[in-house]
Design a protein around this motif. Structure first.
Motif, PDB file in Angstrom:
ATOM      1  N   ARG A  64      20.949   3.821 -25.297  1.00 45.96           N
ATOM      2  CA  ARG A  64      19.800   4.473 -24.659  1.00 45.96           C
ATOM      3  C   ARG A  64      20.249   5.085 -23.339  1.00 45.96           C
ATOM      4  O   ARG A  64      20.912   4.426 -22.538  1.00 45.96           O
ATOM      5  N   LEU A  65      19.889   6.357 -23.144  1.00 44.68           N
ATOM      6  CA  LEU A  65      20.245   7.033 -21.895  1.00 44.68           C
ATOM      7  C   LEU A  65      18.974   7.547 -21.257  1.00 44.68           C
ATOM      8  O   LEU A  65      18.253   8.332 -21.862  1.00 44.68           O
ATOM      9  N   VAL A  66      18.651   7.041 -20.067  1.00 41.62           N
ATOM     10  CA  VAL A  66      17.420   7.447 -19.395  1.00 41.62           C
ATOM     11  C   VAL A  66      17.770   8.457 -18.308  1.00 41.62           C
ATOM     12  O   VAL A  66      18.655   8.228 -17.485  1.00 41.62           O
ATOM     13  N   LEU A  67      17.101   9.607 -18.338  1.00 38.77           N
ATOM     14  CA  LEU A  67      17.353  10.668 -17.357  1.00 38.77           C
ATOM     15  C   LEU A  67      16.057  10.974 -16.624  1.00 38.77           C
ATOM     16  O   LEU A  67      14.977  10.822 -17.199  1.00 38.77           O
ATOM     17  N   SER A  68      16.214  11.428 -15.380  1.00 37.00           N
ATOM     18  CA  SER A  68      14.996  11.735 -14.612  1.00 37.00           C
ATOM     19  C   SER A  68      15.243  12.951 -13.740  1.00 37.00           C
ATOM     20  O   SER A  68      16.366  13.177 -13.279  1.00 37.00           O
ATOM     21  N   ASP A  69      14.214  13.732 -13.517  1.00 38.97           N
ATOM     22  CA  ASP A  69      14.348  14.825 -12.534  1.00 38.97           C
ATOM     23  C   ASP A  69      13.538  14.487 -11.283  1.00 38.97           C
ATOM     24  O   ASP A  69      13.249  15.335 -10.465  1.00 38.97           O
ATOM     25  N   GLY A  70      13.169  13.213 -11.177  1.00 35.23           N
ATOM     26  CA  GLY A  70      12.415  12.748 -10.026  1.00 35.23           C
ATOM     27  C   GLY A  70      10.929  12.681 -10.311  1.00 35.23           C
ATOM     28  O   GLY A  70      10.197  11.908  -9.711  1.00 35.23           O
ATOM     29  N   ARG A  71      10.497  13.506 -11.235  1.00 37.05           N
ATOM     30  CA  ARG A  71       9.074  13.546 -11.542  1.00 37.05           C
ATOM     31  C   ARG A  71       8.816  13.021 -12.959  1.00 37.05           C
ATOM     32  O   ARG A  71       7.858  12.341 -13.218  1.00 37.05           O
ATOM     33  N   ARG A  72       9.756  13.408 -13.844  1.00 43.34           N
ATOM     34  CA  ARG A  72       9.601  12.976 -15.237  1.00 43.34           C
ATOM     35  C   ARG A  72      10.815  12.190 -15.679  1.00 43.34           C
ATOM     36  O   ARG A  72      11.904  12.414 -15.168  1.00 43.34           O
ATOM     37  N   GLU A  73      10.580  11.313 -16.627  1.00 41.77           N
ATOM     38  CA  GLU A  73      11.708  10.554 -17.165  1.00 41.77           C
ATOM     39  C   GLU A  73      11.773  10.800 -18.651  1.00 41.77           C
ATOM     40  O   GLU A  73      10.754  10.737 -19.351  1.00 41.77           O
ATOM     41  N   ILE A  74      12.978  11.097 -19.143  1.00 43.56           N
ATOM     42  CA  ILE A  74      13.141  11.252 -20.593  1.00 43.56           C
ATOM     43  C   ILE A  74      14.175  10.252 -21.065  1.00 43.56           C
ATOM     44  O   ILE A  74      15.033   9.836 -20.287  1.00 43.56           O
ATOM     45  N   VAL A  75      14.076   9.895 -22.325  1.00 46.04           N
ATOM     46  CA  VAL A  75      15.040   8.941 -22.871  1.00 46.04           C
ATOM     47  C   VAL A  75      15.722   9.581 -24.080  1.00 46.04           C
ATOM     48  O   VAL A  75      15.088  10.283 -24.866  1.00 46.04           O
ATOM     49  N   VAL A  76      17.043   9.361 -24.146  1.00 41.33           N
ATOM     50  CA  VAL A  76      17.808   9.888 -25.282  1.00 41.33           C
ATOM     51  C   VAL A  76      18.369   8.701 -26.044  1.00 41.33           C
ATOM     52  O   VAL A  76      19.070   7.860 -25.470  1.00 41.33           O
ATOM     53  N   GLY A  77      18.038   8.594 -27.312  1.00 40.38           N
ATOM     54  CA  GLY A  77      18.618   7.565 -28.159  1.00 40.38           C
ATOM     55  C   GLY A  77      19.843   8.146 -28.853  1.00 40.38           C
ATOM     56  O   GLY A  77      19.740   9.092 -29.615  1.00 40.38           O
ATOM     57  N   ILE A  78      21.002   7.607 -28.525  1.00 35.93           N
ATOM     58  CA  ILE A  78      22.249   8.189 -29.036  1.00 35.93           C
ATOM     59  C   ILE A  78      22.747   7.368 -30.219  1.00 35.93           C
ATOM     60  O   ILE A  78      23.058   6.179 -30.086  1.00 35.93           O
ATOM     61  N   LEU A  79      22.821   8.060 -31.387  1.00 37.75           N
ATOM     62  CA  LEU A  79      23.353   7.402 -32.589  1.00 37.75           C
ATOM     63  C   LEU A  79      24.812   7.814 -32.744  1.00 37.75           C
ATOM     64  O   LEU A  79      25.131   9.006 -32.787  1.00 37.75           O
ATOM     65  N   SER A  80      25.665   6.798 -32.825  1.00 33.93           N
ATOM     66  CA  SER A  80      27.091   7.115 -32.963  1.00 33.93           C
ATOM     67  C   SER A  80      27.452   7.276 -34.433  1.00 33.93           C
ATOM     68  O   SER A  80      26.645   6.965 -35.310  1.00 33.93           O
ATOM     69  N   GLU A  81      28.676   7.746 -34.693  1.00 33.78           N
ATOM     70  CA  GLU A  81      29.137   7.910 -36.089  1.00 33.78           C
ATOM     71  C   GLU A  81      29.150   6.569 -36.796  1.00 33.78           C
ATOM     72  O   GLU A  81      28.812   6.464 -37.965  1.00 33.78           O
ATOM     73  N   GLU A  82      29.526   5.513 -36.052  1.00 31.78           N
ATOM     74  CA  GLU A  82      29.616   4.180 -36.649  1.00 31.78           C
ATOM     75  C   GLU A  82      28.224   3.698 -37.081  1.00 31.78           C
ATOM     76  O   GLU A  82      28.051   3.064 -38.132  1.00 31.78           O
ATOM     77  N   ALA A  83      27.197   4.034 -36.254  1.00 31.50           N
ATOM     78  CA  ALA A  83      25.833   3.606 -36.565  1.00 31.50           C
ATOM     79  C   ALA A  83      25.352   4.216 -37.874  1.00 31.50           C
ATOM     80  O   ALA A  83      24.638   3.565 -38.654  1.00 31.50           O
ATOM     81  N   PHE A  84      25.776   5.487 -38.115  1.00 31.14           N
ATOM     82  CA  PHE A  84      25.347   6.155 -39.347  1.00 31.14           C
ATOM     83  C   PHE A  84      25.867   5.463 -40.597  1.00 31.14           C
ATOM     84  O   PHE A  84      25.335   5.629 -41.679  1.00 31.14           O
ATOM     85  N   ALA A  85      26.965   4.698 -40.417  1.00 27.58           N
ATOM     86  CA  ALA A  85      27.526   3.991 -41.579  1.00 27.58           C
ATOM     87  C   ALA A  85      26.614   2.834 -42.012  1.00 27.58           C
ATOM     88  O   ALA A  85      26.645   2.375 -43.140  1.00 27.58           O
ATOM     89  N   ALA A  86      25.729   2.375 -41.074  1.00 23.61           N
ATOM     90  CA  ALA A  86      24.877   1.228 -41.392  1.00 23.61           C
ATOM     91  C   ALA A  86      23.604   1.685 -42.097  1.00 23.61           C
ATOM     92  O   ALA A  86      23.022   2.702 -41.710  1.00 23.61           O
TER      93      ALA A  86
END
Lengths: 422, 233
Positions: free
Chosen positions: B37-59
């Motif tokens: 999980r990667l949480v980013l902010s511009d000070g006013r809003r916060e967005i979250v990016v769920g990063i799926l790796s190549e290994e995760a796709f194998a599951a």
């Protein structure tokens, strides 16, 4: 060691091409002089056995007592500084230098306990290569084997010593010794890049004198170098203008006639109708290119050739004025007038006299040089023959040692300073 | 020389940094073991990016798990984005994701590309939590913007001060060098003066020859070289 001790123990060593002048500051104005030569003794000779000589070499005043036949003389007598440069591998010459140095120091080294070595200032040719400096420092270190004779030493070029002795910080020094002539501009330091060396000195005039003696029927005497030198000094003349002088001599044979008796011998020399050749001797030193000398060259007299020794080119036939101009013109233009305005002629090769009655045709070295330079278009020239030309270098050594502080250490890049050898 | 392989998180951050977002938090999702999980902010809003790796796709079930987790995150962040390796782009239906307001990013080692921008939602009072009235939220946002401006201004002032300090340090070094030069010259002048005095004092000591005269030989008297040479150092 302090400055006061150093000043009281400065010792000058002038390794001239012909004579070796040496002595401490306490001698005042006149150093000791011996010939710069050494005689390798034949240990089987009667004289050496009688004298109980253990030494391999004899130097100084005792040399004449050991001389043997003329053939032996040529083999055993070594003049180490004939050209101002000692070849690197000439071990016999370096042995003579070592022996002469020890001889000089031991004469004057006090026996008292306060004595902790001299501050030796040696002077050699300005064209001497670096290895000569290195070897000479080794010789000085060698002096301290038994007791300390030299505390610290330094080596300066002869023209610098001349300029120092004559109290002239900016000048051109022409130092003409037995084997060569060095022209060196000085401006607080020697301008080493502007040095011009001539492959002729007093010996060139000796060779011509020997030829003149042969022509006059004294071929047997012409082989004895020291005799030839003496005759040259007695009868040689420097002409104002060679052609006019010869014409004068031929028209006035009695005024120019040279006759000389060697004291203590039966030898008497009279050049008779060849007396005009007296003028050739002086002219040859200043201008060997004159056409009159061609006949001597054609008959086998060696022509002073251009040679390269170490990194230095020695010109054989370049005339004296040309040598001065070539040297000065290697210096900055702004400096050149000052260098022409004070030209110091030093060395035994400039001691030409004007005998009474020959004032109109004979001249001195300073006047001759000035006329030659003016002829080549140089203005405001002042040429001076140094007083006591034989001792100028030694005096310069004494002043140098007296003034340079003991904490000024030797630096190879400047070729100056004291090297501690004790 | 070997270069380190860039991490997916760094590649993804880069494209959002250009839009003014900075990284606030990073780590594995507390409820999911399949994505980072990667949480980013511009000070006013916060967005979250769920990063799926190549290994995760194998599951098996990784995509379903990721989508369910993403749905949960909608309530906490202004935008939710799924990031998947470029070669698995066809494994997800972009239209479905767009319909549910998710963003989609694809990435590889060369860079990342935003395929579907996330739907950015403004939070209501419920999202902000109890006790936060709309006026208060507005004030906090304004305060945040003002603070960010102040922070930038202070940073600029600091940078300027740092430059001036560098310049002062250089000037100080120059001055120190000049002072030590002057000091050594003064020292050398003192030594020369001392030597000259010693030379004068010694002139009465040296004998002028065997005669025992107390004066210096003429070639040493008034010789300019004595002064010139005694200054050698």
């Amino acid at each position: 060691m302090n400055e006061e001790y150093k000043r009281e123990h400065v010792f000058g060593l002038d390794y001239g091409t012909s004579d070796f002048k040496f002595g401490p500051i306490t001698l005042g104005e006149v150093p000791e002089v011996v010939e710069n030569r050494g005689y390798f003794v034949d240990s089987s000779s009667l004289m050496s056995r009688l004298m109980g000589v253990r030494k391999e070499i004899v130097v100084g005043r005792d040399v004449p007592m050991f001389l043997e036949s003329r053939e032996e003389l040529a083999k055993r007598m070594v003049y180490p500084m004939r050209n101002g440069i000692i070849p690197k591998d000439d071990e016999r010459a370096w042995r003579v230098i070592e022996e002469l140095t020890r001889y000089a120091l031991e004469i004057f080294a006090p026996e008292d306990e306060d004595f902790q070595g001299f501050y030796a200032v040696a002077s050699i040719s300005v064209v001497a290569p670096r290895y000569m400096y290195e070897r000479l420092f080794e010789v000085f270190k060698e002096m301290n084997r038994g007791r300390v004779l030299i505390r610290a030493a330094t080596i300066i070029p002869q023209p610098l010593a001349v300029a120092i002795a004559h109290k002239t910080p900016t000048c051109t020094v022409v130092e003409s010794g037995h084997g060569n002539t060095q022209v060196c501009p000085i401006s607080m330091y020697p301008v080493r890049d502007a040095v011009i060396a001539l492959n002729r000195g007093g010996d060139a005039a000796n060779i011509l004198t020997a030829e003149i003696l042969k022509d006059a029927g004294y071929g047997d005497l012409a082989k004895e170098e020291s005799l030839v030198r003496k005759i040259k000094e007695e009868i040689g003349l420097l002409p104002r203008n060679l052609s006019e002088a010869i014409q004068f001599a031929k028209s006035n044979p009695d005024k120019v006639r040279a006759s000389l008796k060697i004291p203590g011998t039966r030898v008497k020399i009279d050049l008779e109708d060849l007396s005009w050749t007296r003028f050739l001797i002086g002219e040859y030193v200043f201008n060997p290119g004159h056409e009159i000398f061609q006949s001597y060259f054609a008959r086998g007299m060696p022509r002073p050739g251009d040679v390269k020794i170490g990194d230095t080119y020695f010109y054989g036939m370049m005339d004296m004025a040309e040598a001065v101009i070539t040297s000065v013109e290697k210096c900055p233009i702004e400096l050149q007038p000052y260098l022409y305005s004070k030209i110091l002629l030093s060395g035994g090769n400039f001691g030409w006299r004007i005998p009474r009655g020959l004032e109109s045709v004979a001249t001195t070295a300073d006047l001759k040089s000035k006329e030659m330079l003016v002829e080549k278009g140089i203005e405001n020239v002042e040429v001076v023959v140094t007083g006591d030309p034989k001792f100028s270098v030694w005096k310069g050594c004494i002043v140098y040692g007296y003034a340079v502080p003991i904490d000024y250490e030797w630096r190879w890049e400047r070729m100056e300073g004291w090297m501690n050898v004790a | 020389m070997s270069r380190k392989k860039p991490r997916p998180r760094d590649i993804i951050s880069t494209i959002y940094e250009e839009e003014g977002f900075y990284e606030v938090e990073h780590g594995s999702g507390p409820e999911s073991g399949y994505f980072d999980r990667l949480v980013l902010s511009d000070g006013r809003r916060e967005i979250v990016v769920g990063i799926l790796s190549e290994e995760a796709f194998a599951a098996r079930g990784a995509i379903q798990d990721a989508l369910l987790q993403a749905e949960k995150l909608k309530g906490k962040f202004n935008g939710v984005i799924l990031a998947i390796p470029r070669k698995y782009q066809k494994a997800v239906d972009e239209n479905v994701l767009a319909l549910h307001g998710f963003g989609l990013l694809i990435y590889d080692i060369l860079g990342a590309e935003e395929v579907i921008p996330p739907k950015i939602r403004e939070f209501d009072q419920a999202i902000m939590g109890e006790g936060h009235r709309p006026e208060e939220r507005r004030i906090e946002e304004e305060e945040l913007i003002r603070l960010r401006r102040e922070f930038s201004r202070i940073l600029k002032v600091l940078e300027e001060m740092e430059t001036r300090l560098d310049r002062l340090e250089k000037e100080q070094n120059k001055l120190m060098a000049r002072i030590s030069g002057v000091e050594s010259k003064i020292e050398s002048l003192k030594r020369t003066e001392q030597r000259m005095e010693e030379a004068k004092a010694a002139s009465g000591v040296i004998n002028g020859g065997k005669s025992g005269s107390k004066s210096l030989p003429p070639y040493l008297v008034n010789n300019p070289w004595v002064e010139i040479l005694s200054r050698r150092e």
